[in-house]
Design an enzyme around this catalytic site. Structure first.
Site, PDB file in Angstrom:
ATOM      1  N   HIS A  74      32.231  44.032  15.135  1.00  0.00           N
ATOM      2  CA  HIS A  74      31.577  44.953  14.207  1.00  0.00           C
ATOM      3  C   HIS A  74      30.469  45.747  14.877  1.00  0.00           C
ATOM      4  CE1 HIS A  74      33.937  43.188  11.151  1.00  0.00           C
ATOM      5  NE2 HIS A  74      33.237  42.084  10.976  1.00  0.00           N
ATOM      6  N   VAL A  75      29.649  45.073  15.672  1.00  0.00           N
ATOM      7  CA  VAL A  75      28.529  45.778  16.287  1.00  0.00           C
ATOM      8  C   VAL A  75      29.032  46.799  17.304  1.00  0.00           C
ATOM      9  CG1 VAL A  75      28.129  44.135  18.187  1.00  0.00           C
ATOM     10  CG2 VAL A  75      26.227  45.456  17.272  1.00  0.00           C
TER      11      VAL A  75
END
Length: 1380
Positions: A985-986
Site C-alpha cells: 500500500h505504501v
C-alpha cells in the site's frame, strides 16, 4: 530500549561488541573473564576454559579504542625462552620477553612515562636481512611506506607495554626501533636495530599434574592389593582420590610423569589384561558430521505472552518520601539534573542530586534514616582524595575536622509524608570533581560496602535514574517481593541463591514474565550491580549447596515446562553449577593445602585465604588468574595488576571485601613451579563453583574421571553421567584438542555435533539433567567465542565459506531457542543456497539474498521478543533496587550481544554486499523514482509520523516501514533500509502521490543519509540507484516555482442511498449499488479465457449499513455513534477505536439475514447458517468489521488529507467464497518502478494474499515478463516472508467503498477485507516449495500469471492492478482495478 535500538543492533551492530567504560568485563556466563590463552590437550594441565583470547582493542569509527569482552579463556604455562634487558639513555629500562606456544609471543615493556611511544618494526625470514611485514599484528598498527610497521605502545602507570604474536614459522627474528613521536626521538641498540631471535620449535613443559590414566592405574593397583572388594560409590571415590594423592606425593619428591608411567605400566603389564582399544570415531583434523533431518529439530514451545500494554497493573505503588523529595527538588531546579544516585543500606536510602548552572555546582543529599545523621565529608580534585572544603561554602551546623567536615543533617518535613534529613551544598567554579563522604550515626560509621561514598561532579549521567513506574509488562508482585528481599540477599551468595530457590515456584506460577524477573535479578547480580556480600561469614560449602538447590529447582522446571527453557538456560548461566557442597568446600580446603605445600602462609595469600573462608565470589577466579600470570611473568607486579584491572578488579575493590586484601603477592623463584601447579588445580575448583559454562569442568563433570583408552576398571569412575551417546567421549576429546586452533571450522563442527548428540537427553527427564544443561551451555558459549575468533580467517573468504559459517551459527542459535521453526527454515535455506552455489546455478546469489533477508528478520523478531519480555522487568526491578540507569537501559541490548544472534548478525552483514554485487542488485531498490529536493528528517518508524504534516518539503529516512502506512503531508521522499513490497500500500501511494520511495541496502550510505539530518538534499533516482547531494535554498525555491502549476485535481464523493435491497447477485452489480471492486469482478465473468477462474460473488450494496444502523433494535448503538463522531470532529482521535467497537454491537435485521441467505444460495454459494447459528454469527461479525473499517486510522486521515467528506463515504460488502490458495499474486501490467508499459511486473506469495498487501514483513517473489515474450519470466527476487496464511473452506467479506476508485486518489487497500474464519499462520519452508526448487514448475506458474495479466489488460484497454490466487495449478482472479 526502543525499536530503534533493535534495528541498530541487527542492521549495523554486533560488529563491535563494545565494552562500556563503566561496565565490568564479564563472559557470557556472567563470570568475569580471566587469564590468557594457550594450547590444550588431554593429559595436560588446563588453567581455565580454553575458549577465547583475552580482549583486544580496536579503533571505533570515532577513533576511540574499545575493549572486546573476553567470554571464556584458557591459560597455559608457556616456558620463557628468552628474556633480554636493555638500557636506553642510561636511565630507561627495556625488557623483551619471548615465549613459545602455538603462536610465539614477544612481550615488550619499557619504563617510560611518555604516552606517544611507537614500535617501528619488521621481521626477518629465511636469513634475509630485508624486513618482511607480518600479516598478524596488534590493533592500531599502521603500514609505514611498505617498509616497516608502526604500533603504539599501551601505557599503564609508569610503564608502556606491547605484545606481538608471530604465527609465521619461517620468521626467526624480529627487529625494531622505538620512536617517541611527541619528542621526535629515536631509541636504538648501540646505534643499530634491536634484534630479537625467536625460538623455532616449542619447548613447553606441561607436566604440572598427574594424568588421569595414571591415577586410574594406581587406583586399580590399590583395589587389587585390598582383595578386589566390592566398593560402595563413596568408597570408590575415596580410593580414587587417595590414589591421586599418592602419585602427587611421589611427584613432590622428584618423580617425573615419565618415571611414574614407566613404573606403573611395568606393574600393570604383569597383572592387568588390557581390553581392546575403543574404536576412534574421529580423525585428528576433522569430524564427519551425521546427516540429520533438520525438521526434527523444530521446537514450537511458545509461552503464552500478553502484550505489556494490555496488562493492567495492581494498585499503583505509592511514592516513597525520598521519591517525593526528589520530584520536588527537580521541579525547583531551573536546569536538568546533572546526576542522580541512590544508595540503599540497612533498610534506608540515601539520595544525591547534582545540578549545574552558571558555573555553580549544587549538591542535594537526603536520607530517610530515622536516627540523627552526621555527614563526614570533604571535596576532591582527583578521585579518592579528601581535601578541606573552603570555609565560605560550609552549610549550617558544620564543624571542620582534620581534612574533612562534620555536618549535622537538617530535618525537613515540609509537604512530605515523613521527615527526611537533608544536606545542601553550593560550589563555585569547577576545580572540585567530587565529594567523598561517610555517615556517622551515634557510635556507628556507615560506609558504602566498606568503601567511602562518592559523588562525582565531573561525569554527567547519560541516563538519569528513573522512577519505578507501575510495573506494566512484568510479574510485578514477584518483582516487589524480590525488591523487599534484596537487603537479605545482599548478605551473601548463599542467601541470594536460597531466596531465588524459594521464589522458583512463584516465578513458575507467574509464567514467562516470572522467569524474566528472576533472570533480570540474577544478571544484575552477576554484573555486580548488586552487593555480593555484606558483613556476613558464609562457608564455601554453603554457597555451593545453595547453588545446587537453586539449579536443581530450575532443572525440574526445565524438564516439565519446555516453553520456559530459553529463559531458564540464561538464568542457569548466571548462577554456576553447585554440587551439594563438595566442590564448594574444596575452595576452603585447597587454599590451605596450597599455603602449606608452598610455604606461603602470610601476607596476601593469608588475606585471600581469609576472604575465601569468609565469602568466595567470581572475583576469586580473576585473583587466581592474576597470581598465575604474575608468577609466569617472573613476578612482574604490573602483570598482576593488569590482569586484575582488565577484569574490573581495582585496589579499592580488593580493600572493599569484608576480609580485605591489602597486600601484594610476594613469592620466590623456588615457589614458582609448585604454585603454578597448585593454583592451576585450584582454578578448576573455583570455576566449577563460579562458572557453569566452563567447558573443561563441564565436560569433566559429565564424563567423570574416565580414560577411554584404558577401560580396565569401570567402577573407579567418579560419578559419570549414564546414557551418553556412543562415541561421545571421543567427540568431546576432539573439541578440547581443537579448542584453541586458529582454524576454527573443525572446532565449530565438533561443538555443534556435540550439541546435536546431547540434544535428545535434554528433552527428557534425567537425574543429572542440570549437569547436561551446563555442558550444553558450555558448548554453546564456545561456539560463540570460536566464531568471534574466526572472523579474521573470513576477511578474504569467498561467499561459500561465509555462508557455511552462517549456517553453523544459525544451527547453534536454533539449538538454544524455544521457538526455532523460523530459524530452522532459515538454516535449510542456507544449505539450499550452498547447494545452488556448488551446482553453479545462475540465481544462487539472488536466492541467498532472500535467505539473508529472512535471517535478518528472524534476528529482528528475536530481539524484539527479548525486548518485550525482559526490558520492562529490567526497568522496574532495576529502579526498585537502585541499579545505575546505564545498566538498566542497555540490559536487553547486552543480553542480545551475549548470544549467537550477535555473531550471526555480524556474518550476515559481511555477506550482504557480496551477494548484492554478485546478483547485480546495487545499493538501492527504487520503488518510486521521482526527483525531489527536501530537508532530511530521521525517524525510527514511518508509522509514528504518518499523520503528521510537514510545513516544508521533507525527506524522511525511516528505519522501519511496514508497508501499510500513510505518507505524511509535506513528505517528498521516504528512504528506508526496510523492505516493503513494491506493490504494498505504501509503495502504491508513493507512486500515486509522486513521492520518491526507495530501499537502501548499504548501511554506509544509510548512515551518511542519517548524518544529514536537518540538511537540504537533492535526490535523483534512477531505476536502480539514488544520487543525492547537499544543495542550497535557491534550488528548493526554483523547484517550488516549477511545482506551482501542478495543483492536485479536485475530488469529491457522492453519497449513496439504500435502494431497498440487502443483498444482490453479481449480475446486478452497478455503479449505484456497489464499488469498482465488485463491478470489475462482475464484468470479468465470461470474458476472460476459460483457464482463468472467477470466484462466485454476491454483495451487500451501498446504504445497507446506514439502514441497519437506523433500525430500532440498534437505536442505542446509533446514539452512541453520533456522540463519538461529534467527539471525533472535535479532534479526539481516540474516538476512532471506540467507534469501531460500537459498530460491532449492531444487530442484524431478519430481512437482511433472509435476503442474504437467499441470494447466496441462488448463486451456488454455501450459506454459513447451514452449519449452525454460530457460523452465521461469525459471518455477521465479519460483515460488521468491514463496515467498521471506514473508521480505520489510515482510512480516516487519508480522506481528511484530500478533503473528502468522510460522512459521504459509503461501504458495500463484496461476498466471495475463499479459495484456500497455494499461492497469491498481484500483477501490475505496467512495470511500476520503471513505467515501462511493455513489461508486466508481478509479485507472488505462498498462501493467501494478505501477506502481500498487508503489513507482513519480508519480500515476495517478484518477476517481470515482456508482453511479447510471456513464456520467459525473469525472477527479480526470491521470497523472504517467513509467514504464510492458509484457511479452511470459508467466506470472505471484502470492503468495496465508493472512495476506492476515484481518479487521483489511492483509496484501494485502506479498508478491511475480513474472512469469516481466522487464517492459520504457517511458518514457511521454501526449500520444499516447487515454486523455488522446480524450475519448470516455476516457469509455468509465472508464465500463467503473466498471461492472465496481459489478457485482462487487453480486455479493459488500460493498465490493470490485478489480484488473484493459484490453487492446485488453477489460476483465479479475485479482483482488478485500474493501475495508478
Amino acid at each position: 530500549m526502543s525499536n530503534s535500538v533493535v534495528h541498530h543492533l541487527l542492521n549495523r551492530g554486533f560488529t563491535r561488541p563494545v565494552s562500556f567504560e563503566h561496565r565490568n568485563k564479564l563472559n557470557s556466563s556472567c563470570v568475569p573473564a580471566v587469564g590468557k590463552i594457550g594450547k590444550s590437550s588431554l593429559g595436560t594441565q588446563l588453567y581455565g576454559k580454553g575458549l577465547q583470547k583475552t580482549g583486544r582493542r580496536l579503533i571505533t569509527e570515532t577513533g576511540r579504542p574499545v575493549s572486546f569482552v573476553t567470554r571464556a579463556v584458557l591459560a597455559m604455562d608457556p616456558a620463557s625462552q628468552t628474556v633480554e634487558k636493555f638500557n636506553l639513555d642510561g636511565n630507561i629500562d627495556l625488557l623483551v620477553e619471548v615465549t613459545s606456544a602455538t603462536v610465539r609471543e614477544v612481550n615488550i615493556q619499557i619504563a617510560h612515562t611518555s604516552d606517544s611511544l611507537l614500535l617501528h618494526w619488521g621481521a626477518i625470514r629465511d636469513n634475509n636481512e630485508k624486513w618482511v611485514l607480518p600479516s598478524r599484528c596488534p590493533d592500531r598498527t599502521i603500514n609505514y611506506k611498505n617498509r616497516a610497521l608502526r604500533t603504539p605502545f599501551v601505557k599503564s602507570g609508569g610503564n608502556s607495554y606491547l605484545k606481538l604474536e608471530i604465527d609465521d614459522n619461517a620468521i626467526h627474528a624480529i627487529e625494531f626501533l622505538i620512536f617517541d613521536e611527541s619528542r621526535n626521538k629515536w631509541y636504538k641498540s648501540n646505534g643499530q636495530n634491536f634484534h630479537i631471535n625467536l625460538p623455532t620449535e616449542r619447548n613447553v613443559d606441561h607436566n604440572v599434574s598427574v594424568p588421569e590414566d595414571l591415577v586410574q592405574i594406581q587406583a586399580y593397583l590399590r583395589w587389587e592389593r585390598n582383595g578386589k572388594q566390592n566398593y560402595s560409590p563413596e568408597k570408590e571415590k575415596e580410593e580414587y582420590e587417595v590414589a591421586r594423592t599418592e602419585l602427587r606425593e611421589e611427584m613432590m619428591r622428584g618423580a617425573s610423569v615419565e618415571d611414574l608411567r614407566a613404573k606403573l605400566l611395568k606393574k600393570d603389564n604383569n597383572t592387568i589384561s588390557k581390553q581392546p582399544k575403543q574404536k576412534q570415531h574421529f580423525s585428528t583434523e576433522k569430524i564427519q558430521r551425521k546427516a540429520r533431518d533438520l525438521n526434527k529439530l523444530i521446537c514450537k514451545h511458545v509461552a503464552d505472552f500478553v502484550d505489556p500494554k494490555s496488562i493492567s497493573s495492581t494498585e499503583p505503588r505509592a511514592l516513597t518520601t525520598l521519591e517525593l523529595y526528589a520530584i520536588a527538588k527537580e521541579e525547583q531546579e531551573t536546569t536538568p539534573v546533572f546526576s542522580k544516585k541512590t544508595f540503599k543500606l540497612e533498610g534506608s536510602t540515601i539520595l544525591v542530586l547534582v545540578s549545574k548552572l552558571s558555573g555553580k555546582t549544587k549538591i542535594h543529599l537526603a536520607t530517610d534514616f530515622k536516627e540523627p545523621i552526621t555527614l563526614h565529608w570533604a571535596l576532591s580534585q582527583n578521585g579518592g582524595e579528601w581535601l578541606d572544603p573552603p570555609s565560605d561554602i560550609l552549610p549550617p551546623n558544620s564543624l571542620p575536622v582534620r581534612g574533612a567536615v562534620d555536618t549535622q543533617l537538617t530535618i525537613s518535613s515540609t509537604d512530605l509524608p515523613s521527615p527526611v534529613q537533608t544536606f545542601e551544598l553550593e560550589i563555585e567554579g569547577d576545580s572540585y570533581k567530587g565529594m567523598p563522604f561517610v555517615l556517622n550515626v551515634g557510635e556507628r560509621w556507615i560506609k558504602n560496602n566498606d568503601s567511602d561514598f562518592y559523588v562525582d561532579f565531573a561525569k554527567e549521567e547519560k541516563h538519569v535514574q528513573k522512577d519505578h513506574g507501575d510495573g506494566k509488562g512484568t510479574a510485578k508482585n514477584l518483582l516487589d517481593k524480590i525488591a523487599d528481599l534484596e537487603s537479605e540477599a545482599q548478605k551473601s551468595f548463599m542467601h541470594r541463591f536460597n531466596i531465588a530457590a524459594d521464589l522458583v515456584d512463584e516465578a513458575k506460577n507467574a509464567g514467562q514474565l516470572g522467569f524474566a524477573g528472576i533472570l533480570v535479578w540474577m544478571r544484575f547480580m552477576a554484573t555486580r550491580q548488586l552487593v555480593w556480600n555484606k558483613s556476613y561469614n558464609v562457608k564455601p560449602r554453603e554457597i555451593s549447596q545453595a547453588q545446587d538447590r537453586l539449579t536443581g529447582g530450575l532443572q525440574n522446571v526445565y524438564a516439565s515446562y519446555p516453553e520456559y527453557r530459553e529463559l531458564l538456560r540464561m538464568i542457569m548461566s548466571t548462577v554456576g553449577r553447585g554440587g551439594e557442597g563438595d566442590v564448594g568446600q574444596r575452595i576452603r580446603d585447597e587454599i590451605l593445602v596450597i599455603q602449606s605445600k608452598n610455604n606461603c602462609k602470610g601476607g596476601m595469600m593469608e588475606q585471600w585465604h581469609q576472604k575465601l573462608h569468609n565469602n568466595t565470589s567470581p572475583d576469586d577466579v580473576i585473583i587466581c588468574q592474576a597470581l598465575m600470570d604474575y608468577i609466569k611473568s617472573d613476578f612482574d607486579m604490573s602483570v598482576y595488576w593488569k590482569t586484575l584491572n582488565d577484569n574490573g578488579i581495582t585496589k579499592e575493590r580488593l580493600l572493599s571485601y569484608d576480609r580485605a586484601i591489602r597486600s601484594e603477592p610476594g613469592f620466590s623463584s623456588e615457589q614458582k613451579d609448585g604454585l603454578l601447579r597448585d593454583l592451576g588445580h585450584y582454578m578448576r575448583t573455583l570455576k566449577a563453583v563460579h562458572s557453569g559454562a566452563d567447558l573443561e569442568s563441564a565436560i569433566q563433570n559429565c564424563m567423570g574421571y574416565q580414560d577411554d583408552a584404558r577401560g580396565f576398571m569401570v567402577g573407579v569412575q567418579i560419578n559419570p553421567i549414564s546414557g551418553l551417546p556412543s562415541g561421545y567421549p571421543d567427540l568431546l576429546r576432539f573439541v578440547l584438542e581443537h579448542v584453541e586452533e586458529k582454524n576454527v571450522e573443525p572446532l565449530l563442527e565438533g561443538l555443534l555435533e556435540a550439541r546435536q548428540e546431547l540434544r535428545p537427553l535434554l528433552l527428557k527427564s534425567h537425574d543429572r539433567l542440570k549437569d547436561l544443561l551446563f555442558l550444553d551451555l558450555a558448548l554453546d558459549s564456545t561456539v560463540r567465542t570460536a566464531i568471534e575468533r574466526g572472523y579474521e580467517q573470513l576477511n578474504d573468504a569467498g561467499p561459500e565459506k561465509i555462508m557455511y559459517f552462517i549456517s553453523l551459527v544459525l544451527e547453534n542459535l536454533a539449538l538454544s531457542s524455544d521457538d526455532n521453526e523460523d530459524l530452522i527454515y532459515c538454516l535449510k535455506g542456507w544449505q539450499f543456497a550452498l547447494s545452488m552455489f556448488r551446482s553453479k546455478k545462475d540465481h544462487w546469489a539472488l536466492y541467498a539474498k532472500s535467505v539473508l533477508d529472512r535471517s535478518r528478520l528472524a534476528l529482528q523478531s528475536k530481539a524484539e521478543r527479548y525486548l518485550e519480555i525482559l526490558q520492562p522487568s529490567a526497568e522496574y526491578l532495576g529502579s526498585c533496587l537502585g541499579v545505575e540507569q546505564w545498566a538498566i537501559s542497555i540490559f536487553t541490548e547486552e543480553i542480545i550481544r551475549a548470544g549467537s544472534a550477535a555473531a550471526l548478525s555480524s556474518l550476515v552483514n559481511r555477506l550482504d554486499p557480496v551477494l548484492r554485487q554478485t546478483a547485480n542488485l546495487g545499493s538501492w531498490q527504487v520503488i518510486s523514482p521521482v526527483e525531489v529536493v527536501g530537508y532530511v528528517i530521521v525517524v525510527d518508524e514511518l508509522l509514528t509520523v504518518q499523520n503528521k504534516t510537514y510545513d516544508r518539503p521533507t525527506i524522511i529516512v525511516a528505519n522501519r516501514v511496514r508497508g501499510e502506512e500513510e505518507i505524511p503531508d509535506g513528505a517528498v521522499a521516504v528512504l528506508t533500509p526496510d523492505m516493503p513490497d513494491v506493490l504494498s500500500h505504501v509503495s502504491v501511494r508513493a507512486r500515486n502521490g509522486k513521492i520518491c520511495f526507495a530501499t537502501c541496502f548499504d548501511s554506509g550510505i544509510l548512515a551518511d543519509l542519517q548524518a544529514m539530518d536537518g540538511k537540504l538534499l537533492s535526490l535523483k533516482p534512477t531505476s536502480a540507484d539514488v544520487v543525492y547531494r547537499e544543495v542550497n535554498d535557491s534550488e528548493l525555491s526554483n523547484l517550488s516555482s516549477d511545482n506551482l502549476e501542478e495543483a492536485p485535481p479536485s475530488i469529491s464523493l457522492v453519497k449513496k442511498q439504500f435502494v431497498g435491497r440487502y443483498a444482490i447477485s453479481s449480475e446486478e452489480f452497478t455503479n449505484d449499488l456497489v464499488g469498482a471492486k465488485s463491478r470489475n469482478i462482475g464484468y470479468l465473468k465470461g470474458k476472460v479465457p476459460s483457464w482463468v477462474g472467477i470466484p462466485t460473488s454476491v454483495a451487500l450494496p451501498f446504504g445497507v449499513f446506514e439502514k441497519v444502523l437506523s433500525e430500532k433494535a440498534n437505536q442505542a448503538v446509533n446514539e452512541k455513534l453520533q456522540v463519538l463522531k461529534k467527539s471525533l470532529d472535535e479532534g479526539d482521535q481516540d474516538a476512532l477505536g471506540e467507534i469501531r467497537k460500537t459498530v460491532l454491537g449492531l444487530v442484524a435485521p431478519a430481512e437482511l439475514v433472509e435476503e442474504l441467505k437467499s441470494t447466496m444460495k441462488k448463486s451456488d454459494m454455501p450459506w454459513p447458517g447451514d452449519e449452525g447459528e454460530q457460523r452465521w454469527e461469525q459471518a455477521w461479525a465479519a460483515i460488521k468489521k468491514v463496515w467498521a473499517s471506514k473508521w480505520n486510522e489510515r482510512a480516516y486521515f487519508s480522506t481528511k488529507k484530500v478533503k473528502l467528506d468522510h460522512d459521504y463515504l459509503c461501504m458495500a460488502v463484496l461476498v466471495q467464497e475463499v479459495i484456500n490458495a497455494d499461492y497469491a499474486f498481484v500483477i501490475h501490467t505496467t512495470n511500476p518502478s520503471s513505467g515501462d508499459s511493455s513489461e508486466i511486473y508481478a509479485e507472488v506469495v505462498k498462501g493467501l494474499g494478505e501477506t502481500l498487501v498487508g503489513a507482513y514483513p519480508g519480500r515476495s517473489l517478484s518477476f517481470i515478463t515482456k508482453k511479447n515474450n510471456l513464456d520467459s519470466p525473469l525472477v527479480l527476487g526470491y521470497p523472504s516472508k517467513p509467514i504464510g496464511l492458509f484457511i479452511r473452506r470459508s467466506i470472505i467479506f471484502r470492503s468495496d467503498s465508493n472512495g476506492e476508485d476515484l481518479e487521483g486518489y489511492a483509496g484501494a487497500g485502506l479498508y478491511d477485507s475480513v474472512p469469516m474464519d481466522e487464517e492459520d499462520k504457517v511458518v514457511l519452508d521454501y526449500t520444499t516449495d516447487p515454486l523455488i526448487t522446480d524450475e519448470s514448475f516455476q516457469k509455468k506458474i509465472l508464465s500463467d500469471i503473466a498471461r492472465a495479466g496481459d489478457a485482462i489488460e487487453k480486455l479493459y484497454g488500460t493498465a490493470q492492478d490485478i489480484e488473484g490466487v493459484i490453487r492446485d495449478g488453477k489460476l483465479y482472479v479475485v479482483q482488478t482495478r485500474p493501475q495508478v
